[in-house]
Design an enzyme around this catalytic site. Structure first.
Site, PDB file in Angstrom:
ATOM      1  N   ASP A  65       5.783  -5.007   5.864  1.00 52.92           N
ATOM      2  CA  ASP A  65       6.444  -6.292   6.104  1.00 52.92           C
ATOM      3  C   ASP A  65       6.474  -7.220   4.881  1.00 52.92           C
ATOM      4  O   ASP A  65       7.427  -7.970   4.696  1.00 52.92           O
ATOM      5  CB  ASP A  65       5.911  -6.999   7.361  1.00 52.92           C
ATOM      6  N   THR A 101       4.451   2.819   5.532  1.00 54.75           N
ATOM      7  CA  THR A 101       3.065   2.337   5.620  1.00 54.75           C
ATOM      8  C   THR A 101       2.318   3.196   6.627  1.00 54.75           C
ATOM      9  O   THR A 101       2.875   3.549   7.681  1.00 54.75           O
ATOM     10  CB  THR A 101       2.965   0.853   6.033  1.00 54.75           C
ATOM     11  N   ASP A 105       2.814  -0.473  11.796  1.00 49.22           N
ATOM     12  CA  ASP A 105       2.736  -1.798  12.416  1.00 49.22           C
ATOM     13  C   ASP A 105       4.024  -2.612  12.267  1.00 49.22           C
ATOM     14  O   ASP A 105       3.990  -3.836  12.309  1.00 49.22           O
ATOM     15  CB  ASP A 105       1.548  -2.588  11.808  1.00 49.22           C
ATOM     16  N   GLY A 146       0.837  -1.206   0.000  1.00 50.57           N
ATOM     17  CA  GLY A 146       0.000   0.000   0.000  1.00 50.57           C
ATOM     18  C   GLY A 146       0.868   1.252   0.000  1.00 50.57           C
ATOM     19  O   GLY A 146       1.880   1.296   0.692  1.00 50.57           O
ATOM     20  N   ASP A 166       0.134   2.240   8.508  1.00 52.26           N
ATOM     21  CA  ASP A 166      -0.321   1.413   9.643  1.00 52.26           C
ATOM     22  C   ASP A 166       0.582   1.499  10.882  1.00 52.26           C
ATOM     23  O   ASP A 166       0.155   1.148  11.971  1.00 52.26           O
ATOM     24  CB  ASP A 166      -0.418  -0.057   9.214  1.00 52.26           C
ATOM     25  N   ARG A 171      -4.960  -2.289   8.882  1.00 56.48           N
ATOM     26  CA  ARG A 171      -4.838  -3.737   8.696  1.00 56.48           C
ATOM     27  C   ARG A 171      -5.182  -4.455   9.994  1.00 56.48           C
ATOM     28  O   ARG A 171      -6.235  -4.208  10.549  1.00 56.48           O
ATOM     29  CB  ARG A 171      -3.438  -4.080   8.193  1.00 56.48           C
ATOM     30  N   ARG A 204       0.929  -5.066  -5.095  1.00 55.18           N
ATOM     31  CA  ARG A 204       1.101  -6.233  -4.218  1.00 55.18           C
ATOM     32  C   ARG A 204       1.331  -7.392  -5.182  1.00 55.18           C
ATOM     33  O   ARG A 204       0.421  -7.781  -5.909  1.00 55.18           O
ATOM     34  CB  ARG A 204      -0.151  -6.460  -3.377  1.00 55.18           C
TER      35      ARG A 204
HETATM   36  O1  F6P Z   1      -1.200  -1.295   4.656  1.00 60.10           O
HETATM   37  C1  F6P Z   1      -1.845  -0.109   4.306  1.00 60.10           C
HETATM   38  C2  F6P Z   1      -3.310  -0.330   4.112  1.00 60.10           C
HETATM   39  O2  F6P Z   1      -3.910   0.908   3.778  1.00 60.10           O
HETATM   40  C3  F6P Z   1      -4.042  -0.971   5.283  1.00 60.10           C
HETATM   41  O3  F6P Z   1      -4.343  -0.036   6.293  1.00 60.10           O
HETATM   42  C4  F6P Z   1      -5.264  -1.542   4.617  1.00 60.10           C
HETATM   43  O4  F6P Z   1      -5.735  -2.661   5.338  1.00 60.10           O
HETATM   44  C5  F6P Z   1      -4.727  -1.963   3.273  1.00 60.10           C
HETATM   45  O5  F6P Z   1      -3.541  -1.227   3.046  1.00 60.10           O
HETATM   46  C6  F6P Z   1      -5.679  -1.729   2.116  1.00 60.10           C
HETATM   47  O6  F6P Z   1      -5.098  -2.244   0.981  1.00 60.10           O
HETATM   48  P1  F6P Z   1      -5.608  -2.007  -0.515  1.00 60.10           P
HETATM   49  O7  F6P Z   1      -5.100  -0.657  -0.948  1.00 60.10           O
HETATM   50  O8  F6P Z   1      -4.981  -3.103  -1.287  1.00 60.10           O
HETATM   51  O9  F6P Z   1      -7.097  -2.015  -0.476  1.00 60.10           O
END
Ligand code: F6P
Length: 326
Positions: A108, A130, A134, A16, A132, A176, A77
């Site tokens: 990660d 990120t 995390d 992300g 998050d 997340r 991803r």
């Molecule tokens: O890791 C960043 C994040 O925004 C998380 O907070 C969320 O769960 C995820 O990515 C959403 O991913 P995507 O952009 O693939 O919907």
């Protein structure tokens, strides 16, 4: 053994996106250029590495980047990078392109890709990017501050209308499986309750009783924050709140708006420091590291060790919030 001279490095963003990723790219490119090193920007994360999708970056091609949200290199991803075949193709392309070191900006999943490449002989340095926050080995990940501020601005606006209508607002915050972003945002907007996966808790006490007490204390509207990783869905939380309090309740899912926007001062500065450190780490001959911030200092740690670390929720802040949201 004589140390290999670094002539060319590459940089990519993966997972992300996060505000401040561009500022890391700029810092990596400028630090490399200042040390006479060429830089390739890999497009679309690991998928670009597997498919040889890249461009040359110069000090001038990163002008005007510091203040831009998103990532100029695009991100993805990449499922293929989770396979041995994909990893080998990415490593082969690095050898073929003469890449002496790779800076991987992300979370990660990004570091797991970097670790696989490092094991195949490509020196890799991870930089935490990120919203998050995390990542266990670092107190801070690039993008967290901007995302917190973006969510605060949105919820301040929500509060105006909730107050006018005497409603309850149940707001879902990204993160997340972790509650760091939700906790920080909840604290900064004065939420009545903050629901995070780290504390599944007692819904009746943590939410309903808080709202009842607030009403006794003449509070006419309430904000409830729900981390996206909380085991109950945000709609379920809202339905239960409405049913048990009798107050008109609305759901807002802030979603990807939290990932956009110009990076805050904190994100720009830490991104600059971390990007600079990543290149200096490669220059020092290290090959499997993650850049981190600990006690305000920028350091680097072994990727494997870093991946094994857990990031606990800030309990002091959580408990403070529990006691003052009355
Ligand atoms: O890791 C960043 C994040 O925004 C998380 O907070 C969320 O769960 C995820 O990515 C959403 O991913 P995507 O952009 O693939 O919907």
């Amino acid at each position: 053994m004589e140390e290999k001279k670094i002539r060319r490095i590459a940089v990519l963003t993966s997972g992300g996106d996060a505000p401040g990723m561009n500022a890391v790219i700029r810092s990596v490119v400028r630090t490399a250029c200042a040390n006479g090193i060429e830089v390739l920007g890999i497009n679309h994360g690991y998928s670009g590495l597997i498919n040889n999708d890249f461009r040359k970056l110069t000090a001038r091609s990163v002008d005007g980047l510091l203040q831009r949200g998103g990532t100029m290199l695009y991100t993805a991803r990449c499922q293929e990078m989770m396979t041995e075949e994909g990893q080998q193709r990415a490593a082969n392309n690095c050898m073929y392109l003469g890449i002496d070191g790779l800076v991987c900006i992300g979370g990660d999943g990004t570091y797991r890709g970097a670790l696989a490449l490092a094991r195949l002989g490509v020196p890799c340095i991870g930089v935490p990017g990120t919203i998050d926050n995390d990542i266990g080995c670092t107190e801070y990940t690039i993008g967290f501050d901007t995302a917190t501020n973006t969510a605060i601005q949105c919820i301040d606006k929500l509060r105006d209308t909730m107050q006018s209508h005497e409603r309850i607002s149940v707001v879902e915050i990204m993160g997340r499986r972790a509650g760091h972003l939700a906790l920080n945002v909840g604290c900064a907007v004065g939420a009545a309750a903050i629901l995070v996966p780290e504390h599944e808790g007692n819904f009746e006490n943590d939410v309903i009783e808080k709202i009842r007490q607030g009403r006794i204390n003449r509070r006419n509207h309430h904000i409830v924050i729900v981390a996206e990783g909380y085991p109950m869905s945000t709609q379920e939380v809202a339905d239960r709140v409405q049913e048990q309090t009798g107050m008109d309740t609305r759901v807002t899912i802030l979603g990807h708006i939290q990932r956009g926007g110009a990076p805050s001062a904190r994100d720009r500065i830490l991104a600059t420091r971390m990007g600079n450190h990543a290149v200096l780490t490669l220059l020092a001959g290290k090959d499997k590291r993650i850049v981190a911030v600990q006690h305000g200092e920028i350091i680097d740690l072994d990727i494997e060790e870093a991946l094994a670390m857990k990031k606990p929720l800030n309990e002091e802040l959580y408990q403070a919030e529990q006691s003052i949201s009355i």
